[in-house]
Structure formats: structure tokens, C-alpha cells
Design a protein around this motif. Structure first.
Motif, PDB file in Angstrom:
ATOM      1  N   PHE A   5      38.685 -12.017  16.897  1.00 31.05           N
ATOM      2  CA  PHE A   5      37.302 -11.636  17.599  1.00 31.05           C
ATOM      3  C   PHE A   5      37.205 -12.198  19.027  1.00 31.05           C
ATOM      4  CE2 PHE A   5      35.546 -10.159  13.529  1.00 31.05           C
ATOM      5  CZ  PHE A   5      35.162  -8.898  13.511  1.00 31.05           C
ATOM      6  N   VAL A   6      37.626 -13.454  18.832  1.00 30.04           N
ATOM      7  CA  VAL A   6      37.566 -14.319  20.189  1.00 30.04           C
ATOM      8  C   VAL A   6      38.421 -13.633  21.504  1.00 30.04           C
ATOM      9  CG1 VAL A   6      38.248 -16.407  21.547  1.00 30.04           C
ATOM     10  CG2 VAL A   6      36.845 -16.452  19.342  1.00 30.04           C
ATOM     11  N   THR A   7      39.811 -13.107  20.941  1.00 32.05           N
ATOM     12  CA  THR A   7      40.750 -12.476  21.939  1.00 32.05           C
ATOM     13  C   THR A   7      39.727 -11.247  22.321  1.00 32.05           C
ATOM     14  OG1 THR A   7      42.611 -13.302  20.619  1.00 32.05           O
ATOM     15  CG2 THR A   7      42.938 -11.348  22.005  1.00 32.05           C
ATOM     16  N   ALA A   8      39.219 -10.591  21.346  1.00 35.92           N
ATOM     17  CA  ALA A   8      38.462  -9.365  22.018  1.00 35.92           C
ATOM     18  C   ALA A   8      37.636  -9.977  22.984  1.00 35.92           C
ATOM     19  CB  ALA A   8      37.916  -8.641  20.669  1.00 35.92           C
ATOM     20  N   ALA A   9      36.630 -10.792  22.673  1.00 38.12           N
ATOM     21  CA  ALA A   9      35.579 -11.339  23.576  1.00 38.12           C
ATOM     22  C   ALA A   9      35.902 -11.481  24.949  1.00 38.12           C
ATOM     23  CB  ALA A   9      34.923 -12.523  22.979  1.00 38.12           C
ATOM     24  N   GLU A  10      37.114 -12.392  24.815  1.00 39.20           N
ATOM     25  CA  GLU A  10      37.809 -12.672  26.047  1.00 39.20           C
ATOM     26  C   GLU A  10      38.406 -11.586  26.887  1.00 39.20           C
ATOM     27  OE1 GLU A  10      37.832 -15.573  27.572  1.00 39.20           O
ATOM     28  OE2 GLU A  10      36.727 -16.742  25.676  1.00 39.20           O
ATOM     29  N   THR A  11      38.784 -10.465  26.392  1.00 35.79           N
ATOM     30  CA  THR A  11      39.047  -9.472  26.951  1.00 35.79           C
ATOM     31  C   THR A  11      37.757  -8.565  27.496  1.00 35.79           C
ATOM     32  OG1 THR A  11      41.065  -9.092  25.434  1.00 35.79           O
ATOM     33  CG2 THR A  11      40.476  -7.269  26.637  1.00 35.79           C
ATOM     34  N   PHE A  12      36.870  -8.361  26.728  1.00 39.87           N
ATOM     35  CA  PHE A  12      35.603  -7.833  27.119  1.00 39.87           C
ATOM     36  C   PHE A  12      34.868  -8.501  28.368  1.00 39.87           C
ATOM     37  CE2 PHE A  12      35.105  -6.189  22.681  1.00 39.87           C
ATOM     38  CZ  PHE A  12      35.765  -4.615  23.266  1.00 39.87           C
ATOM     39  N   ARG A  13      34.894  -9.972  28.373  1.00 38.13           N
ATOM     40  CA  ARG A  13      34.524 -10.686  29.420  1.00 38.13           C
ATOM     41  C   ARG A  13      35.345 -10.351  30.635  1.00 38.13           C
ATOM     42  NH1 ARG A  13      31.780 -15.470  29.349  1.00 38.13           N
ATOM     43  NH2 ARG A  13      31.862 -16.898  31.523  1.00 38.13           N
ATOM     44  N   ALA A  14      36.538 -10.214  30.468  1.00 38.21           N
ATOM     45  CA  ALA A  14      37.343  -9.983  31.924  1.00 38.21           C
ATOM     46  C   ALA A  14      37.011  -8.599  32.629  1.00 38.21           C
ATOM     47  CB  ALA A  14      38.945  -9.994  31.494  1.00 38.21           C
ATOM     48  N   CYS A  15      36.515  -7.902  31.901  1.00 40.50           N
ATOM     49  CA  CYS A  15      36.055  -6.519  32.661  1.00 40.50           C
ATOM     50  C   CYS A  15      34.342  -6.372  32.591  1.00 40.50           C
ATOM     51  CB  CYS A  15      36.666  -5.369  31.911  1.00 40.50           C
ATOM     52  SG  CYS A  15      36.545  -5.115  30.182  1.00 40.50           S
ATOM     53  N   GLY A  16      33.734  -7.391  32.390  1.00 36.08           N
ATOM     54  CA  GLY A  16      32.457  -7.462  32.514  1.00 36.08           C
ATOM     55  C   GLY A  16      31.636  -6.668  31.628  1.00 36.08           C
ATOM     56  N   LEU A  17      32.055  -6.497  30.321  1.00 30.86           N
ATOM     57  CA  LEU A  17      31.285  -5.865  29.353  1.00 30.86           C
ATOM     58  C   LEU A  17      30.547  -7.055  28.533  1.00 30.86           C
ATOM     59  CD1 LEU A  17      34.127  -3.233  28.179  1.00 30.86           C
ATOM     60  CD2 LEU A  17      31.938  -3.074  29.727  1.00 30.86           C
ATOM     61  N   ALA A  18      29.521  -7.439  29.129  1.00 31.08           N
ATOM     62  CA  ALA A  18      28.719  -8.524  28.326  1.00 31.08           C
ATOM     63  C   ALA A  18      28.465  -8.218  26.742  1.00 31.08           C
ATOM     64  CB  ALA A  18      27.580  -9.000  29.184  1.00 31.08           C
ATOM     65  N   ILE A  19      27.755  -7.095  26.663  1.00 33.83           N
ATOM     66  CA  ILE A  19      27.318  -6.884  25.196  1.00 33.83           C
ATOM     67  C   ILE A  19      28.398  -6.877  24.312  1.00 33.83           C
ATOM     68  CG2 ILE A  19      26.049  -5.121  23.630  1.00 33.83           C
ATOM     69  CD1 ILE A  19      24.267  -4.395  26.258  1.00 33.83           C
ATOM     70  N   ASP A  20      29.435  -6.236  24.675  1.00 28.79           N
ATOM     71  CA  ASP A  20      30.585  -6.131  23.983  1.00 28.79           C
ATOM     72  C   ASP A  20      31.110  -7.298  23.684  1.00 28.79           C
ATOM     73  OD1 ASP A  20      31.208  -3.233  23.462  1.00 28.79           O
ATOM     74  OD2 ASP A  20      31.257  -3.598  25.611  1.00 28.79           O
ATOM     75  N   GLU A  21      31.219  -8.451  24.482  1.00 28.15           N
ATOM     76  CA  GLU A  21      31.604  -9.730  24.503  1.00 28.15           C
ATOM     77  C   GLU A  21      30.711 -10.491  23.561  1.00 28.15           C
ATOM     78  OE1 GLU A  21      32.123 -14.137  26.951  1.00 28.15           O
ATOM     79  OE2 GLU A  21      31.356 -12.333  27.904  1.00 28.15           O
ATOM     80  N   ALA A  22      29.221 -10.283  23.638  1.00 26.32           N
ATOM     81  CA  ALA A  22      28.604 -11.131  22.727  1.00 26.32           C
ATOM     82  C   ALA A  22      28.762 -10.837  21.416  1.00 26.32           C
ATOM     83  CB  ALA A  22      26.993 -10.776  23.168  1.00 26.32           C
ATOM     84  N   ARG A  23      28.949  -9.295  20.880  1.00 23.67           N
ATOM     85  CA  ARG A  23      28.954  -8.905  19.864  1.00 23.67           C
ATOM     86  C   ARG A  23      30.291  -9.387  19.209  1.00 23.67           C
ATOM     87  NH1 ARG A  23      29.766  -3.949  20.860  1.00 23.67           N
ATOM     88  NH2 ARG A  23      32.130  -4.022  20.944  1.00 23.67           N
ATOM     89  N   THR A  24      31.505  -9.264  19.838  1.00 25.44           N
ATOM     90  CA  THR A  24      32.508 -10.017  19.145  1.00 25.44           C
ATOM     91  C   THR A  24      32.401 -11.524  19.031  1.00 25.44           C
ATOM     92  OG1 THR A  24      33.570 -10.033  21.432  1.00 25.44           O
ATOM     93  CG2 THR A  24      34.052  -8.268  19.794  1.00 25.44           C
TER      94      THR A  24
END
Length: 956
Positions: free
Chosen positions: A786-805
Motif C-alpha cells: 500500500f505504501v508503494t502505491a501511495a508513493e506512486t500516487f504522490r509522484a503524480c499528484g493524486l492526493a486522494i489516492d495517496e491518502a486512501r492507500t
């Protein structure tokens, strides 16, 4: 953590791991660390854990060493060992005896010694001899001693089962093997089927008993069951080296059911396992089963087909001879050890087996050796129209009637009259004018009835010459325009287009008005064949202007249809659909089936391009219903199928897609298996069929065809489609419960979707993999993913997806037993979402979920007050986006926390509205009732609590 504690954790981890190479590596690592510490206790337990790892991981010979060492250590001082150790050692005897028979270098006396020791220990311990009799049967069965095998089988069946008996699936599997060896196939099926109907929790089931039942099913005529057994069982064992014995049975099954092509795929997939087969006996039967399949392929003329293996390519014929020799050599070694000829006889039976049934298709698209090279439908000619011709009719009158048929669009009557003319006046001398008209009409029949363009060219060339000699300019230029268009259709545009242009120029300025629409229409056709759509469209505008003057009622709609096709070429899709619809309505009104089918086809293509799937399907349905040419019908079916494959109507198009896939399969040479196929259209059809199967709920079919499509799309160099198919396959695996396959596919997709542009999709792959791990209770792994997913979402500016993961990572850590890390991860999610400046529904949902799951995380850290405070306002957030069930769940959780804090009165007040609003009979209703009863009991209101328990069935 001490070194001893760390080694104990390593040993515990070994027990929890799935079987395979990683399991063996972990077991050996634990043994090394235990030995390094010099602890006899740890060394014993590490080897006890290693024994099943070796047995079920494909290296049973190593289990001999660990088992013998542990047995010796136990016998030195049984008193210092736990009862579980003695129980496991008794169980391990079965592993060892079964494996000893499979190594020809192990003396048979040694196997009997271990059997006797097993029986002695079972007797001393007061255990049933059920397992002992089973494994004495194993040895007798291996030796081919039928009398002894029958005796031990009878004792085995009569002895009571106990804790040392094989499980409820494995015990009957061995009994099925005995019955099959005696040819008692009906009894074998009768024994196996109740087992399959029950619940099987063993890792080896139901695949092992299904593998044993395949041949009995065929022998007893249960072909559907045989097919299902092969497909289900092979999927379960195909990645497990330790199950190579089962794989041998599947290859043999293919060889005796007319599935040599499928058998070839299995051989190539597992051929490199032969060098690391778990036992020599396994290697022997793999070689024998493969030798059978390869022999049959070579006898069918496919001996030159090549297979790939680590040592290089080898032909079917060469490998057949090589494996047959290997199987016979190993059998001779076993027979020398056993002092019987049984294994050589068995190997020879496998190598020389003939099909039990001629053909048992394993899938709807399965290929056989006897399949035709191609089943492509040929166009069919419509039945000729029978026309009545008066006996005394003259040549002139008959020619006039033919001309009237062509002019008014009644071509089929005209064709019939042409045949009548040829029959009636074949020997009559014709005038030049009659000969010109005859050639003109024969050309039209050749082109439009039979599609014989070469004959049409010859006849129209003659007609042009004769009309020119007669000075009939209108007829000459009409025939010349037709001749020019025919030459264009034959691929000679440079020659034909000038003819059509000259003819149109004359007729549009000097010809009769009723000839002008057709002249302009022919010119447009010639221009389209020359890839000049802009000029063709201008010619069609002229044709449309004169079309109302034509005596042919179909001309207006034929021009509209050509206009639709031209506009489509120009990318003006909306206008193309409008023109096609006009043509379709006109042809339908006049009941002109060929025109209606062609217009429906053009309309369907346009609607498909505009995204109107329902409209396109309706158009293709109409085309299918009215088209005469099977190839055109197949094209319409293909487009319709691809549109419906991803809808609830998917089941309707499965048969269409199967036919199209099978046709593509038959065109490919035998050696071009899916991994090497480069036909993009074929690969796409497999993808479409997999989609249709999935939406129709046929997951096994979907998985198998998608597994073929992925390498085919890779070979066709379409990574975009290949990854779409991988994602489909991952989703199918997840739905089937094949979680290892799903995880592997998501891992591959995460690698493939490299680069910033693909970051959102890559993050999704990591998240979906994490969700699988979470559901499998592999919580620590899930948290990391989940953290790997969050870091990936963070890199492309998808904050809600990052928060969810990050939220899900915190929850995973809570269940993994690391509450401090879970709270820290929760704080990360809070910080991410706090920076989101949005009140849109997705943001509201995530804020509500972060409140709810955050409370769960804090509860795991024993911070009840913080958890309850975290729930403040959560239900209101859920209700603001109509998530009413989630709102009730949040209020229920708040009631539970109040109860945990001893605040029973507040808990009651919180829970009563939840119970009143919860759907009757739902889990939410049951949980609310139960908690409310707890609150009432805490307040001394037991009678009221009992009434609620009775009302909601909680006493049950």
C-alpha cells in the motif's frame, strides 16, 4: 531479540510458508542458524520443519536425511520431546516409504525395514494400522504384485481410520489408483465422486483425485467430467514441481483422448523439469507419457515440428525417440531393483497406448491433428430466378425484357432472362446490334451475379466495339464506363479510370437524363478504388442530383450508400452514419436485401466508431439477418461480438467468437503455438473471447483463453493490448481465488507500466495487489505494498489516492500487530488529506473513511478515547454523499466504543437508532441487537435484553 528467539521465529515462518523452492531455502536457512547456535532442540525442530518442505517442494530425497536424523534424535531421549513431535514422526513415515520406492538405487529391503519399523511404532502407540496397510499396498502396487496389493487393499479398507490416516481426499485418491489398476473404472468413479462433493481442505486436493479420475471418467463415458477434471486439476498443479507426477497423468490423458496438440503444449512447458524431476520414477513416467504424445504427433506427419528446451531446439520425432529410450532405461533399473518386469510393462503400455476415444475436445477452441486446414466459408451464389418466357418470343423482345430488368433494378430477373436467351438462341445468327446488346447483358451477369470480372471485361470490351461501329453513343459510353470500373476493380486503375471519366463526361453532358446518375455513380466508384475520396464525393453529389430521374428505384439509395462509404473514408463519421441510415431505410422499404445488408454494415461501422454500441449492435444484427455472403456475415458477427463481449449480453456472442478463434487456429501451422503466434487479429479475437467468457461467468474458460492471448499479443508486438489482457487475467484469477497468479500478474503490470505517464495505472496495480494481500491476512506485506502505491500516487499528484492507500497501510499494520507503526502511518494519511482543498464527493468519502478506519487503528493501539473522538462527524459525512449504510456502521462502531468504556447508557442511546434503521436480517441489524443487549445487561435490564435476543434470533 536473542539469537535463539530469532531462530525460533525462522522455524515458525517455515511452517507457514507455501511449498516450493523459497520454502526449501527458508528451511535450510533455519537449519544453518540452528546448527550454528549448537542447540540440539532447535536443530531438531528446524529439521522437523524441513522434512515436509523437502517432500512437498520437489526434493524428497533430502527428506530421507532430515527424517532419519530426527527419528534418531527422538529415540535417544523420547522424554524430552513433546507429544506433537512423536505424532509428526509417525506421519513422516508415510512420506519416506512412498518416496523410497521411487529411487531405484534404494534397496527394496531398506523400504521393508522402514515399513516394519512404522508398523512396530504404530502398534506400540495403540494406533490403527490403517496407514500401515495403505503403505504396504503402495509397495505391492509399485512392484506389480497384484495378489499382495489386493490383500493389503482389503485390510486397508477394513481398518478404522485415525489421526494418522491420509485426509478424506488423499486416502480415496490412492484407492482410486488401485481400482484403476484392476480395470474397475465404475467403482473408481463411484468412490471418488462423493469425495469431490464434500469439503476438501488438503493442499493436494481436489487436484490429485481429479487427476486420478480423468481416465476412469473417459472409460465410463463421462466425457464432460473427464474434460472438467483435466482443466481444473492441471491449473492447480502446473506450477508445482512436486506435483510432476500429476502432470504426467495429464500428458498421458492428452495422448489417449485425441489431444496431442494440447499434450505438446504441456510437454514443452514442463520439459526442462525433467532434469530436476523430484524422483527417477516421476522422470520415467514423464518420459513415457511424453513419448506417447510425441509418437502420435510424428505418426500424423508432424515429426519435424520443433520444441524449445534449455539445451536447444529438438524435433518431435527426435525427442520421441530420446524420451522413449529414457523411460525404458529407467524402467529397467527399477525392475532390476524390484526383481520384476512390472515397471517395464507399464512403461511400454504408456508408450504404445492408443486413444480411448477418438476425440475429446478440452476447450471450445481446442485443436486436433485431424482438424481441416481451413474452415473459411465460401461465398454462396443465390438460387437462380426461374422466369417464364413465352414460346414465340423474338430475340428483340427478349433483349428488351432483359434491358428493362437491368434498367429498373430487377437484376435477378434479368439474369434469368439472360440464361433463357442463351438457351433459346444459342445457335441463331445475331445482327451486330443484337450481338452488342447480348455482350452487354452477359457482362453484367458475369460481374454482378457470378463475380467473374475477367469474363465481364471480355464481354464489355466486345460490346463497346460493336456499339461504336453501330454509332450508338449512349450505349457505347455506358458500356465503356462499366468496363472502366471493372478494370479498376481488377486493380488496373491507371487503365480503367480514364475510361470511366471519359464515359461520364459524355453522358453527363450529352447522354439521356436517365443515364446520368449511374454514370456519375460509376465514376465515384472508380475514384474510390483509386483512393481519391474527395473527388469521389463530388461525383456522388452529381449522382444524387440526377438519381430521381433514374428508372431504377434503388439508385437513390445506392448513391446514399456509396456516399456513406466515402464519408467514412474521409473521417466524417457522423455524416457517414446519416447517409447509411438513409440508404438502409430506403432499401428496407423496397425489400432489397443485399442493399439493406450493405447499408446496415456501413451504419454499424459508423455507429461503432461514434461509441453508440447499442445502435451498432442493432445495425450488425440487421446485416447478419439479410446478408447472403457467409464471409460478410462473419465480419458482421465479429464486430457485433466484440461490442457485446463486455456487456451483460456476452453469452450471446461466445459461439461467434469461438468459431472465429477456431478458424484462426486452424490456419496456423502446428508448431506455431500461442507463444510464437504473431497474428494480431487472432490474438485480439482471443482477448475478446476471454472478455465475453468472464462477463458470462465462465471464469475457467476466460482464464484459459486469456492465457493464450497474452503471449500472442506480446508476439504481435502490441504491448498495450497485451497489458490490457494481463489486467483482465489478473482480475479473473482474483475472482477464481487463484491469488498467486493474480499477484504475479499485477507485479508484471507494475513493471510494464514504467514511466511517469503510466504512474496512475502503476499505482493502481500496486494497490490492487495490496488489496489481495490484505484479504489473505498477509498484513505486513499488504502494508508495504500500500505504501508503494501511495508513493506512486504522490509522484503524480493524486492526493486522494495517496491518502486512501496510506490509510489502508495503517489498517494493515494494525492487523499485523504493529500498533505504533499503524498510528504513525495514519498520521501520514491525515497530513496528505488535510492539504486537499476540495469538498467534492470523493474527498468527502475519503475524509469519512479516514475517520472510521482511523478509529479502528486507534482502537488497536488501546486509545479508546481517541478512537471515539475520531468518529465524531463521520456518520454525517457519509450521509452527505448518500452513503447511508456506512453511516450506520460508523454509529454502530461508536456505540461499541462507548460500551467498551463502560458508558452503557450512552451506548444504548447510540445503538437504538441504528437498530431501528438497519435492514431486517442484515449483519448490521444482528450486530446492533447484540451490542444493545450487552448495554442493557450492563444496566441491569436482563429481561429486556432477553426479549431482544429472542426477537432477533440471537439465542441461536
Amino acid at each position: 531479540m536473542t539469537d535463539e528467539t530469532r531462530v525460533r521465529e525462522m522455524i515458525a515462518h517455515v511452517w507457514d510458508m507455501p511449498y516450493g523452492a523459497a520454502h526449501i531455502a527458508a528451511a535450510e536457512e533455519a537449519m544453518r542458524h540452528a546448527d550454528a547456535l549448537g542447540s540440539a532442540d532447535l536443530a531438531f525442530h528446524a529439521r522437523m520443519a524441513a522434512t515436509p518442505a523437502y517432500q512437498h517442494g520437489g526434493e524428497p530425497a533430502k527428506a530421507f536425511v532430515t527424517f532419519s536424523w530426527c527419528l534418531s534424535e527422538y529415540d535417544k531421549d523420547p522424554g524430552r520431546h513433546k507429544a506433537e513431535d512423536a505424532e509428526l514422526l509417525l506421519w513422516y513415515f508415510k512420506y519416506v516409504i512412498s518416496s523410497l520406492t521411487k529411487f531405484p538405487e534404494v534397496p527394496l529391503d531398506r523400504t521393508y525395514e522402514v515399513l516394519d519399523d512404522m508398523q512396530r511404532r504404530y502398534t506400540i502407540g495403540g494406533h490403527s494400522l490403517h496407514a500401515v496397510y495403505q503403505y504396504r499396498w503402495v509397495v505391492a502396487h509399485h512392484l506389480g504384485d497384484d495378489a499382495a496389493a489386493d490383500e493389503w487393499y482389503a485390510k486397508w479398507c477394513a481398518a478404522p481410520r485415525d489421526e494418522n490416516s491420509d485426509c478424506a481426499g488423499c486416502d480415496p485418491t490412492s484407492k482410486v489408483a488401485h481400482l484403476v489398476s484392476r480395470g474397475r473404472f465404475e467403482e473408481a468413479v463411484a468412490l471418488g465422486e462423493p469425495v469431490l462433493a464434500g469439503r476438501l481442505g488438503c493442499r493436494e486436493q481436489p487436484q490429485s483425485i481429479l487427476s486420478e479420475l480423468m481416465v476412469p471418467y473417459v472409460r465410463t463415458g463421462r466425457l464432460e467430467e473427464a474434460r472438467d477434471a483435466h482443466r481444473r486439476a492441471y491449473r492447480a498443479v502446473r506450477g508445482m514441481l512436486a506435483s510432476m507426477g500429476d502432470i504426467n497423468q495429464h500428458i498421458y490423458f492428452c495422448g489417449v483422448t485425441g489431444n496431442e496438440v494440447r499434450g505438446l503444449e504441456l510437454i514443452e512447458r514442463h520439459l526442462d523439469w525433467l532434469d530436476r524431476a523430484p524422483t527417477p520414477l516421476t522422470a520415467m513416467y514423464f518420459a513415457a507419457a511424453s513419448g506417447l504424445v510425441l509418437r502420435r504427433l510424428a505418426e500424423a506427419g508432424h515429426g519435424d515440428v520443433t520444441l524449445r528446451r534449455a539445451a536447444g531446439e529438438v524435433t518431435v520425432a527426435a525427442l520421441a525417440a530420446e524420451l522413449a529410450a529414457q523411460a525404458r532405461g529407467l524402467a529397467a533399473r527399477f525392475d532390476e531393483r524390484n526383481r520384476t518386469g512390472h515397471q517395464s510393462r507399464r512403461v511400454e503400455e504408456w508408450l504404445t497406448a492408443e486413444p480411448i476415444v477418438e476425440r475429446l475436445p478440452l476447450t471450445a477452441t481446442a485443436r486436433s491433428l485431424t482438424s481441416p486446414a481451413s474452415t473459411e466459408p465460401e461465398p454462396v451464389e443465390p438460387e437462380p430466378v426461374e422466369v417464364e418466357v413465352p414460346d414465340g418470343i423474338s430475340m428483340e423482345e427478349l433483349l428488351d425484357r432483359i434491358e428493362q430488368g437491368y434498367r429498373t433494378g430487377d437484376e435477378r430477373t434479368a439474369f434469368g432472362l439472360v440464361r433463357a436467351f442463351e438457351e433459346r438462341f444459342a445457335d441463331e445468327k445475331l445482327t451486330d446490334e443484337q450481338a452488342a446488346r447480348r455482350a452487354d447483358y452477359l457482362a453484367a451477369a458475369a460481374a454482378n451475379e457470378r463475380g467473374d470480372l475477367a469474363e465481364a471485361e471480355r464481354q464489355w470490351t466486345e460490346a463497346v466495339r460493336l456499339y461504336a461501329d453501330l454509332g450508338h453513343e449512349d450505349r457505347k459510353h455506358t458500356a465503356r464506363g462499366r468496363l472502366g470500373l471493372t478494370i479498376c476493380e481488377l486493380g488496373r486503375q491507371d487503365e480503367g479510370l480514364p475510361m470511366t471519366e471519359d464515359a461520364a463526361a459524355y453522358l453527363l453532358t450529352q447522354g439521356a437524363p436517365h443515364l446520368r446518375a449511374s454514370a456519375a455513380h460509376r465514376l465515384a466508384g472508380a475514384l474510390l478504388r483509386g483512393q481519391r475520396p474527395d473527388e469521389a464525393l463530388a461525383a456522388l453529389d452529381v449522382a444524387a442530383e440526377y438519381a430521381p430521374d433514374s428508372p431504377n428505384p434503388y439508385t437513390v439509395f445506392a448513391v446514399a450508400l456509396s456516399r456513406a462509404q466515402c464519408l467514412g473514408m474521409l473521417g466524417r463519421v457522423g455524416e457517414s452514419v446519416t447517409a447509411a441510415r438513409q440508404a438502409h431505410e430506403g432499401f428496407a422499404r423496397l425489400d432489397h436485401r443485399p442493399g439493406r445488408a450493405a447499408a446496415a454494415w456501413a451504419m454499424g461501422l459508423g455507429l461503432e466508431m461514434t461509441g453508440d454500441a447499442d445502435g451498432a449492435v442493432a445495425a450488425f444484427d440487421d446485416a447478419i439477418a439479410h446478408v447472403a455472403d457467409p464471409r460478410a456475415r462473419a465480419d458482421a458477427r465479429r464486430h457485433r461480438a466484440r461490442l457485446l463481449a463486455n456487456t451483460p449480453r456476452a453469452a450471446e456472442v461466445i459461439d461467434d467468437l469461438i468459431e472465429l478463434v477456431a478458424l484462426a487456429e486452424e490456419r496456423a501451422p502446428l508448431g506455431a503455438r500461442p507463444g510464437s503466434r504473431s497474428d494480431l487479429a487472432s490474438a485480439q479475437l482471443r482477448f475478446d473471447l476471454a472478455v465475453a467468457y468472464r462477463h458470462a461467468g465462465r471464469l475457467l474458460d476466460a482464464a484459459e483463453i486469456a492465457e493464450e492471448a497474452v503471449p500472442a499479443l506480446d508476439a504481435a508486438e502490441r504491448p498495450d493490448l497485451a497489458d490490457r489482457c494481463r489486467y483482465l487475467l489478473a482480475s479473473i484469477y482474483r475472482e477464481m481465488g487463484e491469488t498467486d497468479g493474480a499477484l504475479a500478474m499485477f507485479d508484471q503490470l507494475a513493471v510494464n507500466l514504467d514511466g511517469f505517464d503510466n504512474a496512475p495505472a502503476r499505482g493502481q496495480m500496486h494497490e490492487e495487489a495490496a488489496e489481495i494481500l490484505y484479504r489473505l491476512d498477509r498484513d505486513a506485506e499488504a502494508a508495504t505494498r500500500f505504501v508503494t502505491a501511495a508513493e506512486t500516487f504522490r509522484a503524480c499528484g493524486l492526493a486522494i489516492d495517496e491518502a486512501r492507500t496510506r490509510r489502508m497501510s495503517a489498517l494493515s499494520l494494525r492487523w499485523a500487530g504493529d500498533p505504533d507503526a499503524a498510528v504513525a502511518r495514519l498520521a501520514e494519511a491525515d497530513a496528505v488529506l488535510a492539504a486537499v482543498d476540495s469538498d467534492e464527493p470523493p474527498a468527502r468519502w475519503e475524509r469519512a473513511m479516514l475517520g472510521y478506519d482511523g478509529a479502528r487503528v486507534l482502537l488497536g493501539a488501546d486509545r479508546l478515547d481517541d478512537a471515539l473522538a475520531r468518529l465524531d462527524g463521520v456518520a454525517a459525512r457519509f450521509r452527505s454523499i448518500d452513503a447511508y449504510a456506512e453511516a450506520l456502521q460508523a454509529e454502530l462502531f461508536a456505540g461499541e466504543l462507548l460500551l467498551r468504556q463502560g458508558r452503557a447508557a450512552e451506548a444504548e442511546a447510540q445503538l437504538r437508532p441504528v437498530l431501528a434503521a438497519a435492514p431486517t436480517g442484515s449483519d448490521l441489524s444482528q450486530n446492533a441487537a447484540w451490542l444493545l443487549c450487552e448495554a442493557l445487561e450492563a444496566r441491569g435490564r436482563s429481561e429486556e435484553a432477553q426479549r431482544i435476543r429472542e426477537e432477533y434470533g440471537l439465542n441461536d
